[in-house]
Design an enzyme around this catalytic site. Structure first.
Site, short mmCIF file in Angstrom:
data_model
loop_
_atom_site.label_atom_id
_atom_site.label_comp_id
_atom_site.label_asym_id
_atom_site.label_seq_id
_atom_site.Cartn_x
_atom_site.Cartn_y
_atom_site.Cartn_z
N PRO A 106 0.81 -1.36 0.06
CA PRO A 106 -0.10 -0.05 -0.02
C PRO A 106 0.79 1.23 -0.12
O PRO A 106 1.90 1.26 0.70
CB PRO A 106 -0.82 -0.21 1.41
CG PRO A 106 -0.22 -1.36 2.06
CD PRO A 106 0.61 -2.01 1.24
N VAL A 107 0.43 2.44 -0.79
CA VAL A 107 1.05 3.42 -1.04
C VAL A 107 1.11 4.58 0.16
O VAL A 107 -0.25 4.79 0.57
CB VAL A 107 0.96 4.02 -2.31
CG1 VAL A 107 1.55 5.32 -2.67
CG2 VAL A 107 1.25 3.30 -3.28
N GLY A 108 1.92 5.21 0.55
CA GLY A 108 1.87 6.32 1.29
C GLY A 108 1.28 6.17 2.78
O GLY A 108 0.69 6.96 3.30
N GLY A 110 3.50 4.21 5.23
CA GLY A 110 4.64 4.09 6.10
C GLY A 110 5.26 2.64 5.96
O GLY A 110 6.29 2.25 6.94
N LEU A 111 5.05 1.98 4.84
CA LEU A 111 5.63 0.60 4.42
C LEU A 111 6.91 0.81 3.54
O LEU A 111 7.27 -0.42 3.06
CB LEU A 111 4.58 -0.13 4.13
CG LEU A 111 3.57 -0.55 5.31
CD1 LEU A 111 2.59 -1.74 4.65
CD2 LEU A 111 4.04 -0.99 6.47
N SER A 113 6.87 1.86 0.31
CA SER A 113 6.57 1.40 -0.77
C SER A 113 7.47 2.09 -2.16
O SER A 113 7.93 1.67 -2.91
CB SER A 113 4.96 1.70 -1.33
OG SER A 113 5.00 2.51 -2.29
N ALA A 115 10.47 3.38 -1.60
CA ALA A 115 11.90 2.84 -1.68
C ALA A 115 11.95 1.50 -2.44
O ALA A 115 12.90 1.26 -2.97
CB ALA A 115 12.47 2.93 -0.25
N ALA A 116 11.09 0.72 -1.83
CA ALA A 116 11.08 -0.73 -2.57
C ALA A 116 10.91 -0.60 -4.20
O ALA A 116 11.58 -1.50 -4.82
CB ALA A 116 9.89 -1.45 -1.94
N ASP A 157 14.70 3.03 4.72
CA ASP A 157 13.84 2.59 3.72
C ASP A 157 14.54 1.77 2.50
O ASP A 157 14.33 0.51 2.55
CB ASP A 157 12.75 3.53 2.97
CG ASP A 157 11.70 3.87 3.93
OD1 ASP A 157 11.98 3.91 5.32
OD2 ASP A 157 10.53 4.46 3.66
O1 PMV Z 1 8.14 6.44 4.80
P1 PMV Z 1 7.73 5.96 6.12
O2 PMV Z 1 6.43 6.55 6.52
O3 PMV Z 1 7.90 4.70 6.18
O4 PMV Z 1 9.01 6.66 7.12
C1 PMV Z 1 10.30 6.55 7.20
C2 PMV Z 1 10.83 6.54 8.34
C3 PMV Z 1 11.35 7.82 9.02
O5 PMV Z 1 12.14 7.77 9.91
C4 PMV Z 1 9.96 8.60 9.34
C5 PMV Z 1 11.97 8.75 7.90
C6 PMV Z 1 13.34 8.23 7.51
O6 PMV Z 1 13.86 8.60 6.49
O7 PMV Z 1 13.88 7.66 8.24
#
Ligand code: PMV
Length: 326
Positions: A106-108, A110-111, A113, A115-116, A157
């Site tokens: 799922p996008v946006g 915190g998982l 997405s 970066a993967a 990430d």
């Molecule tokens: O992209 P998110 O929502 O999974 O957040 C990444 C984690 C943070 O520590 C909030 C940001 C980072 O770059 O480390």
């Protein structure tokens, strides 16, 4: 044709504080972004994402000063830059490529997405060009997109998506892959509320920049939780690890990045038997995670669903980015 995939990530302890120099513990989980790369018209890059409903074609030599705010291409621009970075690294900018992304992440929320997707795409293009580079360089090439999407990313990430497994991460240090442990499960609860990691990170960063003493103290405490969490994980003490996750959630509440829905999901998961629970990623919506004994996972997932979030019972991905057979 080359097909690759890279995993999503959850942060077990240490989000936000990791941006400001503290160590954090993350795990790659079994939700994937997949990239297919094939030959295209010479000098063009066609990128499509059926999930996002976007397709676009770029000249392979387009410069990097595209105005992201006005372009309908903005969704794909970060990925174009990843593709370009790999083409440049291979000295093959006349190539024609067709790149397709499909994702179960799922996008946006915190998982990790984006970066993967970036890591999977950097690796797919490198393999297609037969460019032999190691994982740390794949991660570096993929990071050009995180810098656009997240403004000031720690790199956790893309590192986790590249390496897989459970990772101890600190900005400026080499990441450490922790040994494999299988006596625990992670349940992700997705509130479905999208938010901007960049904005949440910037809000915390502003407090750091003005020398907020509370924030500095909380940040140090979070770093200590991570160090303890590594010891608990290595010993296989998941009860302790759960307690440390609870403590980390409290710190994230204190810095204002949680919300009532996340707090409720944390409470509900613990009542259903979770060893620990916390928000994961930037907060403000997005996802929470619960740590559980394998036998309690189903009950916890049900409790999360009953509280209005979408549960994902995920395994740890121990491989990281890899090529898939066709
Ligand atoms: O992209 P998110 O929502 O999974 O957040 C990444 C984690 C943070 O520590 C909030 C940001 C980072 O770059 O480390």
């Amino acid at each position: 044709m080359v097909i690759t995939h890279a995993p999503a990530k959850v942060i077990i302890i240490g989000e936000h504080f990791v941006v400001h120099g503290q160590p954090a513990l993350a795990a790659a989980v079994s939700l994937y972004s997949r990239t297919t790369v094939d030959a295209g018209i010479t000098g063009t890059i066609k990128i499509s994402s059926p999930n996002l409903g976007v397709t676009d074609m770029f000249p392979a030599k387009q410069s990097d000063d595209t105005d992201l705010s006005t372009s309908a291409r903005s969704l794909l621009e970060p990925l174009r830059r990843v593709v370009m970075a790999v083409l440049k690294r291979a000295a093959r900018t006349d190539e024609g490529l067709v790149v397709e992304i499909t994702s179960s992440i799922p996008v946006g929320v915190g998982l990790g997405s984006s970066a993967a997707t970036a890591v999977s795409t950097a690796f797919a293009v490198a393999r297609f060009l037969d460019l032999r580079i190691d994982r740390s360089e794949i991660c570096e090439l993929a990071s050009v997109q995180e810098q656009i999407v997240h403004k000031k990313p720690s790199g956790i990430d893309s590192t986790t998506a590249t390496r897989g497994g459970v990772i101890l991460f600190k900005v400026g240090d080499s990441p450490v892959s922790l040994p494999q442990r299988n006596q625990f499960n992670i349940i992700v609860g997705n509130t479905g509320k999208e938010r901007s990691t960049g904005d949440l990170v910037s809000a915390v960063t502003r407090r750091v920049e003005v020398g907020d003493k509370d924030l500095a103290r909380i940040s140090k405490a979070a770093g200590m939780l991570t160090c303890e969490a590594v010891r608990a994980y290595e010993k296989g003490d998941f009860h302790r690890l759960g307690k440390l996750m609870d403590a980390n959630h409290e710190l994230l509440v204190k810095i204002g990045v949680s919300n009532p829905q996340l707090d409720n999901l944390v409470k509900v998961a613990k009542s259903a038997g979770a060893l620990g629970a916390k928000l994961t990623g930037a907060g403000g919506g997005g996802c929470m995670i619960a740590l559980s004994r394998p036998e309690d996972s189903k009950k916890i997932a049900e409790a999360i669903a009953n509280a209005g979030a979408k549960p994902y019972l995920v395994g740890i991905d121990w491989s990281g980015v890899r090529e898939l057979s066709q």
